[in-house]
Design a protein around this motif. Structure first.
Motif, short mmCIF file in Angstrom:
data_model
loop_
_atom_site.label_atom_id
_atom_site.label_comp_id
_atom_site.label_asym_id
_atom_site.label_seq_id
_atom_site.Cartn_x
_atom_site.Cartn_y
_atom_site.Cartn_z
N ALA A 1 -17.54 -10.29 -5.52
CA ALA A 1 -16.97 -11.63 -5.62
C ALA A 1 -15.46 -11.60 -5.40
O ALA A 1 -14.89 -12.52 -4.80
CB ALA A 1 -17.30 -12.25 -6.98
N PHE A 2 -14.80 -10.54 -5.88
CA PHE A 2 -13.35 -10.43 -5.69
C PHE A 2 -13.01 -10.21 -4.22
O PHE A 2 -12.03 -10.76 -3.71
CB PHE A 2 -12.79 -9.29 -6.54
N LYS A 3 -13.79 -9.39 -3.54
CA LYS A 3 -13.56 -9.17 -2.11
C LYS A 3 -13.78 -10.47 -1.33
O LYS A 3 -13.01 -10.79 -0.42
CB LYS A 3 -14.46 -8.06 -1.58
N ARG A 4 -14.80 -11.21 -1.69
CA ARG A 4 -15.09 -12.46 -1.00
C ARG A 4 -13.96 -13.47 -1.20
O ARG A 4 -13.64 -14.25 -0.30
CB ARG A 4 -16.41 -13.04 -1.54
N ALA A 5 -13.32 -13.42 -2.35
CA ALA A 5 -12.21 -14.34 -2.63
C ALA A 5 -10.93 -13.93 -1.91
O ALA A 5 -10.00 -14.73 -1.81
CB ALA A 5 -11.96 -14.42 -4.13
N GLY A 6 -10.87 -12.67 -1.43
CA GLY A 6 -9.71 -12.23 -0.66
C GLY A 6 -9.00 -11.01 -1.18
O GLY A 6 -7.94 -10.65 -0.68
N CYS A 7 -9.57 -10.34 -2.17
CA CYS A 7 -8.89 -9.19 -2.77
C CYS A 7 -8.88 -7.97 -1.86
O CYS A 7 -9.87 -7.67 -1.19
CB CYS A 7 -9.55 -8.80 -4.09
#
Length: 335
Positions: free
Chosen positions: A311-317
């Motif tokens: 979820a963090f990668k999907r948000a842009g992390c």
């Protein structure tokens, strides 16, 4: 109203076709999670002896220096690129000014020298804030009962220098004092430490999800008052962009949003606005909630650990500080 361009419609368009097989799902995945995305926070403790469990964070330990190499060696073997160090400072070393933070032989500095000599390519991230060292539990010094911004900056700059000289590669100021990135960058440059990175806790919220972390450091009972005069209001989103913009202007190399999952919208806005390396901290409360449900059999760890991190990668992390780093890396390495 349909805002998408003309992409076909059912029955000619069947989106399930690209979900039908594992190989297809892997080919069209928009985001991926790898071991390279993980940073493991580690709690240090003074003394010699066995590692000490953190009761409110099942599976996490306070680690003494004589156990540290074996403990961190697991992360190195799994390919985790970096760890973050947090000290559980003994009460007798705390005072109102956080003096132990400036000691070049404090727990973090000793750990940094030991780790760099053993694992020279492992990234070391050091927390810059006074709360582990103050007897009042605040990230800065108190003057007339209030956290004094500018007086705190001078001490934070000295803390940053001793950590960098000990081998910390990336300093992560978590104090949320105004102007601290510029002060730290100037101090590091003046000390010929120009290559030391700054990962700013640019949008750190005054959150209720930090409780287990403060237990781990032994600072929860010491805190006098609260931190809402310098940490961000959870109600605010635009303000986070102002904080990030200021930190980047002052010399931050990377920025962080903390906590993580309750603030995915902030992560997305920061990444979309600034397109800079952006990190999140999956904080202690997030970890303990998931871990508690996993330990009770209510959630499947093989599913929710990686899903929560994706979820963090999907948000842009660009990466995530997570106490699940070891478990996540083991699952990712299994494929």
């Amino acid at each position: 109203m349909n805002h998408f361009p003309a992409l076909g419609s059912y029955p000619a368009a069947r989106l399930r076709r690209n979900r039908a097989d594992d190989w297809t799902r892997r080919l069209v995945a928009e985001n991926t999670l790898s071991v390279n995305d993980l940073i493991w926070p580690i709690f240090l403790k003074e003394g010699v002896g066995r590692n000490e469990p953190v009761s409110s964070m099942p599976g996490q330990l306070r680690v003494s220096l004589n156990e540290l190499i074996d403990h961190v060696g697991r992360a190195v073997e799994l390919g985790i690129p970096a760890i973050a160090l947090f000290p559980a400072t003994s009460p007798e070393r705390k005072d109102s000014e956080g003096s132990e933070a400036l000691n070049p032989d404090n727990l973090v500095c000793k750990a940094a020298r030991l780790l760099k000599s053993t694992f020279p390519t492992l990234g070391l991230i050091g927390d810059v804030a006074l709360d582990p060292y103050t007897d009042h539990g605040h990230d800065g010094v108190l003057r007339k009962g209030l956290v004094a911004n500018d007086e705190s900056l001078e001490l934070l700059a000295c803390q940053a220098i001793v950590q960098a000289q000990a081998g910390i590669d990336t300093l992560a100021p978590s104090d949320m004092m105004d102007g601290r990135i510029g002060v730290l960058r100037s101090a590091l440059d003046a000390a010929d430490l120009k290559d030391v990175r700054l990962m700013s806790y640019a949008a750190k919220y005054a959150s209720g999800f930090y409780g287990p972390f403060r237990d781990a450091l032994g600072s929860s009972g010491a805190l006098k008052g609260d931190k809402r005069t310098y940490q961000m209001d959870p109600a605010n989103s635009d303000e986070a962009l102002r904080e990030v913009a200021l930190d980047l202007q002052e010399g931050a190399d990377m920025v962080m949003v903390k906590p993580g999952m309750p603030y995915l919208d902030i992560i997305q806005r920061v990444k979309a606005t600034f397109a800079v390396p952006t990190f999140a901290y999956q904080v202690s409360g997030e970890y303990s909630m998931l871990k508690g449900a996993i330990d009770h059999g209510w959630l499947d760890p093989d599913k929710v650990i990686l899903e929560s991190l994706l979820a963090f990668k999907r948000a842009g992390c660009s990466g995530v500080l997570t106490y699940f780093a070891i478990e996540a890396a083991q699952r990712l390495n299994r494929g």
